[in-house]
Design an enzyme around this catalytic site. Structure first.
Site, PDB file in Angstrom:
ATOM      1  N   HIS A  72       0.846  -1.203   0.000  1.00 17.28           N
ATOM      2  CA  HIS A  72       0.000   0.000   0.000  1.00 17.28           C
ATOM      3  C   HIS A  72       0.877   1.248   0.000  1.00 17.28           C
ATOM      4  CE1 HIS A  72      -4.131  -1.572   1.601  1.00 17.28           C
ATOM      5  NE2 HIS A  72      -3.715  -2.202   0.520  1.00 17.28           N
ATOM      6  N   TYR A 201      -8.952   5.249   8.402  1.00 14.21           N
ATOM      7  CA  TYR A 201      -9.029   5.590   9.830  1.00 14.21           C
ATOM      8  C   TYR A 201     -10.132   6.646   9.952  1.00 14.21           C
ATOM      9  CZ  TYR A 201      -4.490   3.310  10.686  1.00 14.21           C
ATOM     10  OH  TYR A 201      -3.461   2.404  10.812  1.00 14.21           O
ATOM     11  N   LYS A 296       2.193  -0.084  15.091  1.00 13.79           N
ATOM     12  CA  LYS A 296       3.633  -0.113  15.384  1.00 13.79           C
ATOM     13  C   LYS A 296       4.099  -1.331  16.186  1.00 13.79           C
ATOM     14  CE  LYS A 296       5.005   3.457  13.288  1.00 13.79           C
ATOM     15  NZ  LYS A 296       4.925   2.891  11.961  1.00 13.79           N
ATOM     16  N   TYR A 383       4.471   6.743   9.997  1.00 11.69           N
ATOM     17  CA  TYR A 383       3.641   5.581   9.672  1.00 11.69           C
ATOM     18  C   TYR A 383       4.440   4.514   8.909  1.00 11.69           C
ATOM     19  CZ  TYR A 383      -0.688   3.029   8.897  1.00 11.69           C
ATOM     20  OH  TYR A 383      -1.668   2.065   8.919  1.00 11.69           O
TER      21      TYR A 383
HETATM   22  C1  PHB Z   1      -4.989  -4.434  11.228  1.00  9.97           C
HETATM   23  O1  PHB Z   1      -5.115  -4.646  10.012  1.00  9.97           O
HETATM   24  O2  PHB Z   1      -5.222  -5.305  12.075  1.00  9.97           O
HETATM   25  C2  PHB Z   1      -4.571  -3.088  11.666  1.00  9.97           C
HETATM   26  C3  PHB Z   1      -4.245  -2.129  10.725  1.00  9.97           C
HETATM   27  C4  PHB Z   1      -3.863  -0.871  11.131  1.00  9.97           C
HETATM   28  C5  PHB Z   1      -3.818  -0.571  12.468  1.00  9.97           C
HETATM   29  C6  PHB Z   1      -4.123  -1.526  13.418  1.00  9.97           C
HETATM   30  C7  PHB Z   1      -4.498  -2.794  13.012  1.00  9.97           C
HETATM   31  O3  PHB Z   1      -3.469   0.688  12.850  1.00  9.97           O
END
Ligand code: PHB
Ligand code: APR
Length: 389
Positions: A72, A201, A296, A383
């Site tokens: 991604h 998010y 993280k 990130y």
């Molecule tokens: C997940 O895909 O489980 C996942 C992805 C991003 C996050 C936390 C968990 O910030």
């Protein structure tokens, strides 16, 4: 029994360390208190930083990840009824993330270890660590009903937050830092193609939601809930309804499907310093926890064991202890950066309560990171994983 490095815990930290040591010709024994099936099916995070991806490749355990993982180049932040794209790779010098479940990483590492015929003991009990401040620390445990003692040069405490290694350090030596959050995540794994190509998010009046994925056929979704939420109060329809309300947008559809797994995770920030006591070195969740909002946890575990493996390699090759002496400080620089980033993402995106001042600060911050290049770049470099620490 005698080995060079005794590794307690077969999570990502312990297994990755064992692999890095194997590649360098250093012996280790890994002991794990759960059974193999449990360890391989525990659903955890799914975002690998580019540095983590590169390390797994270099360690010769990246083949399936490269076939099945999904690269991604951005994420979406959603708030006030709009979705904003954050082009991570554009903002962070072309670096990207890989979507590949931690569960899959663990399976690959276990398969590689067993294929090499190296010791990895599951279902051990009564693990205790001893003589940490001597040159011959020991691990005692029972396996198949028999008491065992493993003599080591060093012990790696990779046994997670609830493990035995950190509590074995005498009181007064560790300093701990902690923050609990008054919310948790209710997570589902659903058998349905992801409805959008990158993670979302979402900040919402009803609480945070996250849209993630595991594969082209499996979606991984979360909604903010109480830390002690009772899953019995969340039939599938309620979860979908809440996801629809929190992530819905005109002209876009969140597709639903059968829910394969459901679980609630609490959220906490935690750091124990130093990450070393004598010949015991803590790595991963044994030493620190981050809330999952910044993705993280796994990446920090991998960066700890990379530092530890390099230090051990130097020590065995040339006798220098500089790397081992500097282990804790080297890890903690990165740990604290990730602690801050994870706390910041968590604070910006979750419903914190009813305080209108808090809400305005969150919205202002979200507008800032989605409109200022400088702010977006800061989010992006954290990130995808900082390379400068
Ligand atoms: C997940 O895909 O489980 C996942 C992805 C991003 C996050 C936390 C968990 O910030
Ligand atoms: N003896 C042996 N093994 C133990 C003991 C013990 N007393 N206590 C715990 N363990 C095992 C656990 O069963 C687990 O398999 O140690 C392992 C620790 O693994 P994780 O909890 O996955 O921790 P770690 O390897 O540090 O991985 C980093 O960060 O955000 C998280 O989800 C991410 O789990 C990942 C973690």
């Amino acid at each position: 029994m005698r080995t060079q490095v005794g590794i307690v815990g077969a999570g990502p930290a312990g297994l990755t360390l064992a692999r890095l040591l194997e590649v360098a010709g250093i012996e280790s024994v890994v002991i794990e208190n759960r059974d193999r099936d449990y360890v391989e099916h525990r659903i955890r995070a799914g975002v690998l930083e580019q540095g983590t991806v590169e390390l797994l490749r270099e360690a010769g355990v990246g083949a399936r990840m490269d076939r099945e993982g999904i690269v991604h180049h951005g994420i979406h932040l959603q708030f006030e009824g709009e979705r904003h794209h954050v082009p991570l790779s554009e903002l962070a010098d072309g670096r990207s993330i890989m979507i590949y479940g931690q569960t899959e990483v663990v399976k690959d590492l276990i398969a590689a270890r067993l294929e090499s015929g190296l010791p990895l003991l599951f279902e051990v009990d009564d693990v205790t660590v001893h003589d940490l401040q001597t040159e011959l620390p020991r691990i005692r445990f029972t396996h198949d009903g028999a008491a065992q003692e493993l003599e080591c040069d060093v012990i790696a405490g990779c046994d997670g937050f609830h493990g035995v290694c950190r509590p074995s350090i005498p009181s007064g030596i560790l300093r701990t830092f902690e923050r609990e959050y008054p919310f948790g995540w209710l997570g589902i794994l659903a058998q349905v193609a992801p409805s959008i190509d990158e993670l979302v998010y979402a900040h919402n009046d009803r609480g945070f939601a996250l849209l993630s994925l595991r594969s082209p056929e499996l979606s991984r979704y979360y909604v903010q809930c109480r830390p002690d939420e009772d899953l019995a109060e969340w039939p599938d329809e309620r979860i979908w309804e809440e996801l629809q309300l929190r992530t819905g947008l005109a002209g876009w559809t969140l597709h639903e499907g059968p829910i394969l797994e459901k679980g609630v995770t609490g959220m906490r920030s935690f750091v124990a310093e130093p990450m070393q006591h004598g010949r015991l070195f803590l790595a991963g969740d044994a030493a620190h926890i981050v809330p999952p909002t910044g993705a993280k946890g796994l990446n920090l575990a991998v960066s700890d064991v990379r530092i530890l493996a390099d230090a051990l390699i130097d020590w065995y090759r040339s006798g220098t202890t500089a790397g081992l002496d500097g282990y804790s400080n080297a890890c903690l620089r990165r740990v604290w950066r990730a602690e801050h980033f994870s706390w910041w993402m968590t604070s910006m995106l979750h419903k914190l309560g009813e305080d209108p001042f808090d809400l305005q600060l969150q919205l202002s911050q979200l507008r800032y990171v989605t409109s200022s290049q400088a702010a977006a770049r800061s989010l992006a470099e954290n990130y995808v994983g900082l390379t400068t620490l």
